[in-house]
Write a protein that holds these residues in place. Structure first.
Motif, PDB file in Angstrom:
ATOM      1  N   ARG A  53       0.852  -1.181   0.000  1.00  0.00           N
ATOM      2  CA  ARG A  53       0.000   0.000   0.000  1.00  0.00           C
ATOM      3  C   ARG A  53       0.885   1.227   0.000  1.00  0.00           C
ATOM      4  O   ARG A  53       1.748   1.368   0.868  1.00  0.00           O
ATOM      5  CB  ARG A  53      -0.925   0.030   1.224  1.00  0.00           C
ATOM      6  CG  ARG A  53      -1.934  -1.109   1.260  1.00  0.00           C
ATOM      7  CD  ARG A  53      -2.955  -0.953   0.135  1.00  0.00           C
ATOM      8  NE  ARG A  53      -3.908  -2.049   0.120  1.00  0.00           N
ATOM      9  CZ  ARG A  53      -3.770  -3.158  -0.564  1.00  0.00           C
ATOM     10  NH1 ARG A  53      -2.686  -3.339  -1.309  1.00  0.00           N
ATOM     11  NH2 ARG A  53      -4.680  -4.102  -0.543  1.00  0.00           N
ATOM     12  N   ARG A  68      -6.952  13.461  -3.032  1.00  0.00           N
ATOM     13  CA  ARG A  68      -8.270  13.627  -2.420  1.00  0.00           C
ATOM     14  C   ARG A  68      -9.140  14.512  -3.309  1.00  0.00           C
ATOM     15  O   ARG A  68      -8.700  15.542  -3.806  1.00  0.00           O
ATOM     16  CB  ARG A  68      -8.126  14.249  -1.028  1.00  0.00           C
ATOM     17  CG  ARG A  68      -9.450  14.402  -0.266  1.00  0.00           C
ATOM     18  CD  ARG A  68      -9.199  14.823   1.165  1.00  0.00           C
ATOM     19  NE  ARG A  68      -8.510  13.784   1.910  1.00  0.00           N
ATOM     20  CZ  ARG A  68      -9.120  12.761   2.507  1.00  0.00           C
ATOM     21  NH1 ARG A  68     -10.443  12.662   2.452  1.00  0.00           N
ATOM     22  NH2 ARG A  68      -8.421  11.857   3.158  1.00  0.00           N
ATOM     23  N   GLU A  89     -17.375   7.810  -4.828  1.00  0.00           N
ATOM     24  CA  GLU A  89     -16.513   7.262  -3.778  1.00  0.00           C
ATOM     25  C   GLU A  89     -15.919   5.922  -4.200  1.00  0.00           C
ATOM     26  O   GLU A  89     -14.723   5.667  -3.985  1.00  0.00           O
ATOM     27  CB  GLU A  89     -17.310   7.106  -2.478  1.00  0.00           C
ATOM     28  CG  GLU A  89     -17.640   8.434  -1.808  1.00  0.00           C
ATOM     29  CD  GLU A  89     -18.546   8.260  -0.607  1.00  0.00           C
ATOM     30  OE1 GLU A  89     -18.517   9.132   0.291  1.00  0.00           O
ATOM     31  OE2 GLU A  89     -19.304   7.263  -0.559  1.00  0.00           O
ATOM     32  N   SER A  90     -16.724   5.064  -4.808  1.00  0.00           N
ATOM     33  CA  SER A  90     -16.240   3.752  -5.233  1.00  0.00           C
ATOM     34  C   SER A  90     -15.185   3.888  -6.329  1.00  0.00           C
ATOM     35  O   SER A  90     -14.130   3.240  -6.281  1.00  0.00           O
ATOM     36  CB  SER A  90     -17.417   2.908  -5.743  1.00  0.00           C
ATOM     37  OG  SER A  90     -16.977   1.665  -6.230  1.00  0.00           O
ATOM     38  N   ARG A  93     -11.941   5.351  -4.877  1.00  0.00           N
ATOM     39  CA  ARG A  93     -11.205   4.353  -4.091  1.00  0.00           C
ATOM     40  C   ARG A  93     -10.427   3.421  -5.007  1.00  0.00           C
ATOM     41  O   ARG A  93      -9.256   3.106  -4.748  1.00  0.00           O
ATOM     42  CB  ARG A  93     -12.193   3.576  -3.223  1.00  0.00           C
ATOM     43  CG  ARG A  93     -11.565   2.676  -2.181  1.00  0.00           C
ATOM     44  CD  ARG A  93     -12.566   2.288  -1.110  1.00  0.00           C
ATOM     45  NE  ARG A  93     -13.798   1.751  -1.670  1.00  0.00           N
ATOM     46  CZ  ARG A  93     -14.983   2.354  -1.588  1.00  0.00           C
ATOM     47  NH1 ARG A  93     -15.086   3.529  -0.983  1.00  0.00           N
ATOM     48  NH2 ARG A  93     -16.062   1.802  -2.118  1.00  0.00           N
ATOM     49  N   TYR A  97      -7.757   7.298  -4.762  1.00  0.00           N
ATOM     50  CA  TYR A  97      -8.110   8.618  -4.225  1.00  0.00           C
ATOM     51  C   TYR A  97      -9.077   8.465  -3.057  1.00  0.00           C
ATOM     52  O   TYR A  97      -9.856   7.518  -2.988  1.00  0.00           O
ATOM     53  CB  TYR A  97      -8.781   9.478  -5.300  1.00  0.00           C
ATOM     54  CG  TYR A  97      -7.817  10.178  -6.235  1.00  0.00           C
ATOM     55  CD1 TYR A  97      -7.587  11.544  -6.144  1.00  0.00           C
ATOM     56  CD2 TYR A  97      -7.129   9.465  -7.207  1.00  0.00           C
ATOM     57  CE1 TYR A  97      -6.702  12.187  -6.995  1.00  0.00           C
ATOM     58  CE2 TYR A  97      -6.242  10.089  -8.069  1.00  0.00           C
ATOM     59  CZ  TYR A  97      -6.037  11.453  -7.954  1.00  0.00           C
ATOM     60  OH  TYR A  97      -5.158  12.081  -8.796  1.00  0.00           O
ATOM     61  N   ALA A  98      -9.026   9.431  -2.159  1.00  0.00           N
ATOM     62  CA  ALA A  98     -10.014   9.532  -1.092  1.00  0.00           C
ATOM     63  C   ALA A  98     -11.009  10.626  -1.453  1.00  0.00           C
ATOM     64  O   ALA A  98     -10.743  11.451  -2.334  1.00  0.00           O
ATOM     65  CB  ALA A  98      -9.334   9.862   0.236  1.00  0.00           C
TER      66      ALA A  98
END
Length: 342
Positions: A53, A68, A89-90, A93, A97-98
């Motif tokens: 990660r 972000r 959001e999905s 991710r 990205y957040a």
């Protein structure tokens, strides 16, 4: 049993196992073009196998990016805005990205301008406005933005990137379906016209109705709620002249059918009803609702793809439209016996 004390793999270990430089691993993680597909695939396989990660803080320092996206959502209690936010959001991710999101509703003390200031103050790399009203777009125009801005809205914009499900096409599909059944007198029960999607559907309805020569009838402006449409139906003095209703969203369509039932009218024998959104329950009401479905997953993916391209200063389209589809169920049928179809 996993050794929770084991050191986390780092980028150089990934590079060594994949047989590439750590810069190549970095480029793969940041989705750089011009990398051989075999190399990209090998690096991604090693990343997955090792459970690597990236260190987001280190990446932000190196790239001057926070990874972000800021999202301002108008009325997150409504199906469309909520579904769009979840899809963004999905997709974000999946792209590494957040998302920081703020919802602005009718009763909130925070204004669109305050929400925009809050999000930009978090150092987001890009900003997205979901399901806006005229007021939120106006607030956005007054703000000096140093990051890419995308607005999920149905019409083109001279200032911002835009993406949306094609509201004009979806409305046209609904009207054409009713006309194909024989309807020539159709009422439009719209959402509040300060919402850009509602306004786009209203304009598309009138344009298509005019093309078909359908009777010009004043629209009824609702508030997106089932209660409004229920009360409207219950207030009918008798069976109306129009033979079908195109409703601005499924919540109002369901409320309308409930009110018609309680008033003693039958759908679709007395009135056909067509909604917009295809909410999960649309196929399970009685009768199942004919409606226009919006591909929110494709919408969310497009939002993130376009913003990433803008962040990376790649060439991008100014406007993107996602096709809508009509789902025909039992709430629409030919006009009742004796009704005018001229």
């Amino acid at each position: 049993m996993t050794d929770t004390g084991a050191a986390k793999p780092n980028i150089r270990q990934v590079a060594a196992i994949a047989g590439v430089s750590h810069m190549t691993v970095s480029r793969v993680l940041n989705d750089y073009p011009h990398i051989k597909e075999a190399t990209r695939r090998r690096v991604l396989d090693v990343i997955e196998e090792m459970g690597y990660r990236p260190n987001m803080a280190a990446r932000a320092l190196a790239t001057q990016r926070t990874q972000r996206i800021g999202v301002l959502v108008e009325s997150a209690i409504e199906f469309g805005p909520t579904s769009t936010l979840r899809a963004v959001e999905s997709a974000a991710r999946a792209a590494g990205y957040a998302v920081s999101s703020i919802a602005v509703g009718d009763e909130d003390e925070i204004s669109p301008q305050d929400a925009i200031d809050n999000l930009t103050g978090q150092g987001v790399d890009a900003l997205c406005i979901v399901a806006p009203r005229s007021s939120s777009v106006a607030a956005l125009r007054k703000t000096s933005m140093s990051v890419p801005v995308l607005v999920v809205k149905p019409d083109d914009d001279p200032t911002f990137l835009t993406v949306s499900v094609d509201q004009h096409q979806g409305t046209t599909l609904a009207v054409d379906h009713l006309v194909s059944l024989g309807h020539r007198d159709i009422l439009h029960l719209s959402g509040p016209l300060d919402w850009l999607d509602a306004r786009a559907r209203e304009r598309a309805f009138h344009a298509r109705a005019k093309e078909w020569g359908i009777r010009e009838r004043p629209i009824v402006v609702g508030d997106w709620s089932a209660d409004f449409a229920y009360d409207f139906a219950k207030g009918l003095r008798g069976l109306p002249d129009y033979t079908a209703v195109f409703v601005g969203n499924d919540s109002m369509a369901v409320g309308l059918m409930h009110g018609l039932h309680d008033r003693g009218f039958h759908v679709p024998e007395d009135l056909s009803v067509v909604g917009f959104d295809d909410v999960p329950l649309a196929g399970h009401v009685v009768p199942p609702l004919t409606t226009v479905t919006q591909n929110f997953r494709a919408l969310g993916t497009s939002v993130v793809d376009i913003l990433r391209a803008a962040i990376e200063r790649r060439e991008i389209p100014k406007t993107t439209r996602i096709p809508a589809e009509l789902v025909v169920r039992a709430s629409s049928a030919a006009p009742r016996h004796g009704a005018s179809t001229r």
